[in-house]
Design an enzyme around this catalytic site. Structure first.
Site, PDB file in Angstrom:
ATOM      1  N   ILE A   1      -6.977  -4.899  -6.366  1.00 58.30           N
ATOM      2  CA  ILE A   1      -8.319  -4.318  -6.389  1.00 58.30           C
ATOM      3  C   ILE A   1      -8.285  -2.931  -7.010  1.00 58.30           C
ATOM      4  O   ILE A   1      -9.118  -2.580  -7.841  1.00 58.30           O
ATOM      5  CB  ILE A   1      -8.909  -4.231  -4.969  1.00 58.30           C
ATOM      6  CG1 ILE A   1      -8.982  -5.614  -4.318  1.00 58.30           C
ATOM      7  CG2 ILE A   1     -10.305  -3.601  -5.013  1.00 58.30           C
ATOM      8  CD1 ILE A   1      -9.419  -5.565  -2.864  1.00 58.30           C
TER       9      ILE A   1
ATOM     10  N   GLY B   1      -3.651   3.582  -6.704  1.00 61.18           N
ATOM     11  CA  GLY B   1      -3.771   5.019  -6.499  1.00 61.18           C
ATOM     12  C   GLY B   1      -2.428   5.699  -6.447  1.00 61.18           C
ATOM     13  O   GLY B   1      -1.395   5.121  -6.800  1.00 61.18           O
TER      14      GLY B   1
ATOM     15  N   PHE C   1      -0.666   6.635  -3.866  1.00 56.40           N
ATOM     16  CA  PHE C   1       0.238   6.146  -2.834  1.00 56.40           C
ATOM     17  C   PHE C   1       0.709   4.722  -3.088  1.00 56.40           C
ATOM     18  O   PHE C   1       1.785   4.340  -2.665  1.00 56.40           O
ATOM     19  CB  PHE C   1      -0.452   6.185  -1.473  1.00 56.40           C
ATOM     20  CG  PHE C   1      -0.065   7.367  -0.642  1.00 56.40           C
ATOM     21  CD1 PHE C   1       1.251   7.780  -0.573  1.00 56.40           C
ATOM     22  CD2 PHE C   1      -1.013   8.064   0.067  1.00 56.40           C
ATOM     23  CE1 PHE C   1       1.616   8.864   0.203  1.00 56.40           C
ATOM     24  CE2 PHE C   1      -0.664   9.150   0.848  1.00 56.40           C
ATOM     25  CZ  PHE C   1       0.656   9.553   0.912  1.00 56.40           C
TER      26      PHE C   1
ATOM     27  N   VAL D   1      -3.924  -1.528  -3.724  1.00 56.68           N
ATOM     28  CA  VAL D   1      -4.732  -2.255  -2.750  1.00 56.68           C
ATOM     29  C   VAL D   1      -4.938  -3.665  -3.283  1.00 56.68           C
ATOM     30  O   VAL D   1      -5.418  -3.848  -4.407  1.00 56.68           O
ATOM     31  CB  VAL D   1      -6.084  -1.572  -2.499  1.00 56.68           C
ATOM     32  CG1 VAL D   1      -6.906  -2.388  -1.498  1.00 56.68           C
ATOM     33  CG2 VAL D   1      -5.885  -0.147  -1.986  1.00 56.68           C
TER      34      VAL D   1
ATOM     35  N   ASP E   1      -9.961  14.328  -0.354  1.00 54.30           N
ATOM     36  CA  ASP E   1      -9.817  13.557  -1.595  1.00 54.30           C
ATOM     37  C   ASP E   1     -11.097  12.784  -1.867  1.00 54.30           C
ATOM     38  O   ASP E   1     -11.065  11.615  -2.254  1.00 54.30           O
ATOM     39  CB  ASP E   1      -8.619  12.607  -1.503  1.00 54.30           C
ATOM     40  CG  ASP E   1      -8.216  12.053  -2.870  1.00 54.30           C
ATOM     41  OD1 ASP E   1      -8.566  12.680  -3.898  1.00 54.30           O
ATOM     42  OD2 ASP E   1      -7.551  11.004  -2.917  1.00 54.30           O
TER      43      ASP E   1
END
Length: 462
Positions: free
Chosen positions: A70, A73, A75, A78, A188
């Protein structure tokens, strides 16, 4: 008041034509929620070592079919996934431990889990469960099929109607009010992290940079992938132990200059988002507005320096098109005041709510979630058409490789049962090194596994 009925078209149709034909007497029918602002829910005391999770059943990785990526990022990624037993569609955030440890962000991952586990409300994406393997951390969350505000903006060709913008910004303010009332600073806030649920309401996601109740916190902090080294704007010398958290476009000057910051960082980000919604691009860029909407590379330090220089040299003089109403300009300028002590919102959320831009807003019905952004219409539970694919997600072969690698890694490793089983961990590392040739399993990741025995990830272990 901008109220939309459930006849809003799908992204496949033209949003602009639809909104131009809206009548004033449109109404909605949506469930009524108790206002968390007026009636605060009870929450557990927060601590760094909290071990509770939000689900009594820990869900292992093998319980899911991974369908597609999806988003991606700083980290991790997803994934859209489906529970094999319940057939429930979920979003699973997968974080590589090696990245988290290298960037010294273990505490931040635990804070994100603490927030999602302890605050159950209509303004934050819901966490169903969380767990870890020897290489990765997993957040199993609700899938919000209405997309994100970055996709919504692009569906309008970066020219969102002011009434719709006002509706979304008002909902974001209610979300921020909830967070700030509980001592949480998001840090963020950006269109990608503002999601739309199946009822057409705003929810905030990605708390990987969030903090609890800090004021003038030291800037000696570590960094995410798309954040950049703090520098002195006078001599452009970098300081290795000073890092900046966040996404370059949305970072306020006090963060870049290392002066410390508090809740007003979220109000600055809201001002950037408001500007972006109304004008089509963030106000501080490496190129002139007519030349480029997005940076050539988020990881290009030269471009980031240009953005940061523009932010730190900001003196309230921004470019505004003539079509923009003065009241909107005034709100943006006050949210983007370079002095955080006088920035709109410094004395609380009521300062923002009382601005003339929101003169027609009935805050009570926003608190009760009676106003929609739009009513999503999806073909099935796995429909992701409200998410406009980013460039890095367009390569279907790469997506399939990512998912196959994720499943292969899980099947090839004997997941350790506790932190004392050192021999099994070493055997798992050897199996992974022999069987996995994917970039996900690089040398850094394999070399860092043994360190996991000494890292306190606050996740159930398999």
């Amino acid at each position: 008041m901008f109220i939309i009925n459930k006849n809003l078209p799908h992204f496949k149709n033209d949003f602009s034509d639809y909104y131009s034909k809206l009548d004033n007497d449109l109404s909605i029918s949506s469930p009524k929620f108790e206002s968390p602002v007026l009636s605060q829910p009870k929450v557990k005391p927060l601590s760094h070592d909290i071990i509770s999770i939000c689900s009594t059943k820990i869900t292992p990785l093998d319980d899911f079919n991974f369908l597609k990526v999806i988003s991606k990022g700083g980290f991790g990624k997803v994934y859209l996934a489906e529970n094999k037993i319940t057939k429930k569609t979920v979003a699973i955030k997968v974080i590589k431990k090696s990245d988290t440890i290298k960037k010294m962000m273990v505490d931040q991952v635990n804070i994100e889990k603490t927030i999602l586990s302890n605050y159950k409300c209509n303004f934050i994406v819901e966490l169903f469960s969380s767990f870890q393997t020897d290489k990765k951390l997993f957040f199993v969350m609700e899938f919000l099929n209405g997309g994100d505000c970055a996709s919504l903006l692009r569906s309008f060709n970066n020219n969102m109607p002011e009434d719709l913008t006002k509706n979304i910004i008002a909902q974001i303010i209610i979300c921020l009010e909830y967070l700030h009332n509980h001592g949480i600073i998001h840090r963020d806030l950006k269109p990608d992290n503002i999601l739309i649920d199946s009822n057409g309401h705003i929810k905030l996601a990605d708390f990987g940079l969030s903090k609890f109740d800090f004021v003038d916190e030291s800037c000696n902090i570590k960094i995410l992938k798309n954040s950049f080294t703090l520098y002195n704007t006078n001599n452009n010398n970098t300081t290795e132990n000073q890092k900046i958290l966040g996404t370059p476009y949305y970072i306020p000057p006090e963060v870049i200059l290392g002066k410390g910051y508090g809740k007003t960082i979220d109000w600055w980000s809201l001002g950037i988002i408001l500007y972006e919604f109304l004008i089509g691009y963030p106000p501080f860029q490496e190129d002139e507005p007519n030349e480029s909407i997005n940076p050539k590379s988020d990881n290009d330090e030269k471009n980031v320096r240009i953005i940061f220089n523009k932010i730190t040299n900001h003196k309230k003089k921004l470019y505004f098109p003539k079509k923009l109403y003065p009241v909107a300009i005034d709100l943006i300028e006050k949210l983007l005041d370079p002095n955080p002590s006088v920035r709109l919102g410094a004395n609380g959320v009521d300062e923002v709510k009382c601005h003339p831009f929101f003169s027609e807003i009935n805050w009570k019905i926003y608190e009760d979630q009676k106003v929609l952004v739009f009513q999503p219409f999806v073909e099935n539970d796995c429909d992701t058409s409200y998410f406009i694919e980013r460039k890095e997600e367009n390569n279907k072969n790469k997506i399939n490789d990512d998912i196959d690698s994720l499943i292969l890694n899980q099947n090839n490793q004997n997941i350790y049962k506790n932190n004392n089983n050192n021999n099994n961990n070493n055997n798992n590392n050897n199996n992974n090194n022999n069987n996995n040739n994917n970039n996900d399993d690089n040398d850094d990741e394999n070399n860092i596994i043994d360190q996991n025995l000494f890292i306190d990830f606050d996740f159930p272990t398999y």
